[in-house]
Enzyme design. Structure first.
Site, PDB file in Angstrom:
ATOM      1  N   HIS A   1      -5.718  -6.102   7.429  1.00  0.00           N
ATOM      2  CA  HIS A   1      -6.337  -6.055   6.102  1.00  0.00           C
ATOM      3  C   HIS A   1      -7.774  -5.543   6.228  1.00  0.00           C
ATOM      4  CE1 HIS A   1      -3.051  -8.088   4.050  1.00  0.00           C
ATOM      5  NE2 HIS A   1      -3.017  -8.987   5.016  1.00  0.00           N
TER       6      HIS A   1
ATOM      7  N   CYS B   1      -6.007  -0.991   3.972  1.00  0.00           N
ATOM      8  CA  CYS B   1      -6.541  -0.534   2.689  1.00  0.00           C
ATOM      9  C   CYS B   1      -7.912   0.108   2.905  1.00  0.00           C
ATOM     10  CB  CYS B   1      -6.649  -1.709   1.720  1.00  0.00           C
ATOM     11  SG  CYS B   1      -5.053  -2.427   1.258  1.00  0.00           S
TER      12      CYS B   1
END
Length: 531
Positions: free
Chosen positions: A264, A306
């Site tokens: 992440h 991301c």
């Protein structure tokens, strides 16, 4: 005659399925002709059609129809009762697979034929050069914890297994997995990780032959940076396999380095276990020190998270290829969920890289893909040959963008601005495969049979079909010890059933098939009464 070469393993005296079906239908046809010949000059009364046949004719027609339906059903499957004379279910399954290549993405075939197969038809004009580096090292990090981040471990292991197939050995790979996902109590298949699906536990297992160097709380930003720079604290292990928190072998200006991060992240940061962050400034500083210390020749930095490409914003040293699965403000999406595992099993970007390389091996080998000669997690000649013909831009940017379905508004970011050569001039093998001399050394140690080289004039490579059994790693043995007895019982039961099938040639009756047959006979009888 055209397919004789693909079925040469079947003896000429054996009867194949098509011949049996036509034989049964011809008997049925003959019975009908005899019936028409007998009654064509008679005035038919209101008698059911089946009643106009003699008892022997009815039996012959029914038996012919049943046999035709049986031989049309797949042998050895749930709809089959027995295999054709002299033809085993395995041989028939092999024939059906050879008719059409089994690809993970059907759209890959045209790209593979246009990009990979056409790459080295003329070496004089080939844009790809293998480079003159003498060694390869890699650092692979999955920084996420918890069961719902199953896919991040799969991402890391997919890249890890590609490196192993490319001939890069474990002593030159640092694998960091922040959580023990394979041995998680919620994992229904203990000690296994499946990138495409479990398939009852028989899917492709990425944990075979894996050596994990850092796990759990050992996976930190500090540990990652020290591995990059070749430093470790007092009392920690060095660069030998099996040592605790080991570092990479000593690198120099002739070493190609691969750094892969998955987990992440966000704008200019990458999370480690939800407790700390690696920033783009940290990455730039580490790469700058590596450049000053002459610890690499070329460096490939891949981030699958991301806003991944923002991690390369601060890099300002030469010969660093940077690739991110998403741009600033964009997300990196998961691929698909497996119902047996109960989680999303892989991210879209990492999946398309793995699928395309695997499909390229299938297509360029003309479907003659067998188990790797040296076992899972070892050097694979067919994979190396594909990597030598596939450039970085196509493999990491173009194909994921074209065939990856990366998600709403997600695009792959890349840069080679400060590099001495462009990404479309660098083969994937420069970072995912060991140098030629290292591969030859490995092959000599194994059995001295297989060598990898560039394909010339589009000649196909047929990998060997024999395989060597590989033992699971110590990590896997510890993980699956509590389920070993259950697996032994299941395997014994499966072996006994398989032995009975092979000795008798019969397969269990399918209740659905019998119900369908009974329904067909009932409908035929009912329709005959209408006449």
């Amino acid at each position: 005659r055209h397919h004789r070469s693909t079925t040469s393993h079947i003896a000429p005296r054996h009867i194949n399925r098509v011949q049996v079906v036509f034989l049964m239908l011809s008997v049925l046809h003959e019975s009908v002709l005899r019936f028409v010949s007998r009654h064509r000059r008679q005035n038919f009364q209101r008698v059911p059609i089946l009643a106009r046949f003699s008892l022997s004719e009815r039996l012959i027609m029914l038996a012919s129809l049943i046999l035709a339906m049986l031989f049309l059903s797949p042998p050895g499957g749930s709809n089959g009762i027995f295999t054709p004379f002299g033809v085993s279910a395995q041989n028939m399954s092999t024939q059906s697979k050879r008719k059409k290549l089994s690809l993970h993405n059907a759209n890959h075939e045209s790209s593979i034929r246009n990009i990979v197969q056409a790459s080295f038809k003329n070496d004089a004009i080939s844009p790809l050069k293998p480079g003159n580096h003498t060694s390869n090292v890699a650092i692979i990090v999955s920084s996420s914890r918890y069961w719902f981040n199953y896919r991040h471990v799969t991402n890391a292991l997919s890249i890890y297994q590609l490196l192993k197939r490319g001939g890069i050995t474990d002593d030159k790979i640092i694998l960091m997995l922040a959580d023990d996902i394979p041995c998680n109590m919620r994992n229904p298949f203990r000690g296994k990780i499946f990138p495409r699906g479990a398939y009852g536990g028989f899917g492709e297992d990425l944990m075979e032959g894996v050596n994990i160097d850092y796990s759990g709380t050992d996976v930190t930003v500090d540990a990652f940076l020290r591995v990059l720079l070749g430093r470790h604290l007092d009392g920690e292990g060095g660069d030998s396999l099996g040592s605790h928190r080991r570092t990479l072998p000593k690198t120099d200006e002739n070493t190609n380095v691969l750094v892969y991060l998955t987990g992440h992240g966000g704008d200019n940061f990458f999370k480690f276990q939800d407790g700390e962050e690696l920033t783009s400034q940290d990455i730039a500083s580490a790469f700058s020190q590596m450049h000053e210390l002459k610890l690499y020749k070329e460096l490939l930095f891949i981030s699958d998270t991301c806003q991944a490409f923002t991690m390369a914003d601060e890099i300002d040293v030469p010969n660093v290829f940077s690739v991110g699965s998403s741009l600033k403000g964009q997300n990196s999406y998961a691929s698909h969920t497996d119902n047996e595992v109960g989680q999303t099993v892989i991210d879209r970007y990492s999946k398309v890289i793995k699928d395309f390389v695997d499909d390229a091996v299938t297509v360029t080998s003309r479907g003659n893909v067998h188990a790797n000669k040296y076992g899972v997690g070892t050097i694979d000649n067919a994979t190396i040959t594909v990597m030598e013909r596939l450039n970085l831009f196509d493999a990491l940017v173009r194909i994921p963008t074209t065939h990856g379905d990366l998600g709403p508004n997600s695009k792959v970011g890349h840069t080679d601005m400060l590099c001495s050569r462009r990404m479309n001039q660098v083969p994937l093998a420069a970072f995912f495969a060991a140098p030629q001399a290292e591969r030859e050394r490995q092959v000599r140690q194994l059995d001295g049979v297989v060598t990898a080289s560039l394909w010339m004039h589009d000649s196909p490579l047929i990998p060997p079909n024999d395989s060597i059994e590989t033992k699971p790693s110590f990590y896997n043995q510890q993980c699956i010890s509590d389920t070993e007895s259950v697996l032994t019982q299941l395997n014994a039961s499966s072996d006994e059933t398989h032995h009975q099938r092979e000795s008798t040639g019969l397969f269990p009756l399918d209740l659905k098939f019998l119900a369908g047959l009974a329904g067909f006979i009932f409908c035929a009888s009912s329709l005959s009464r209408m006449f």
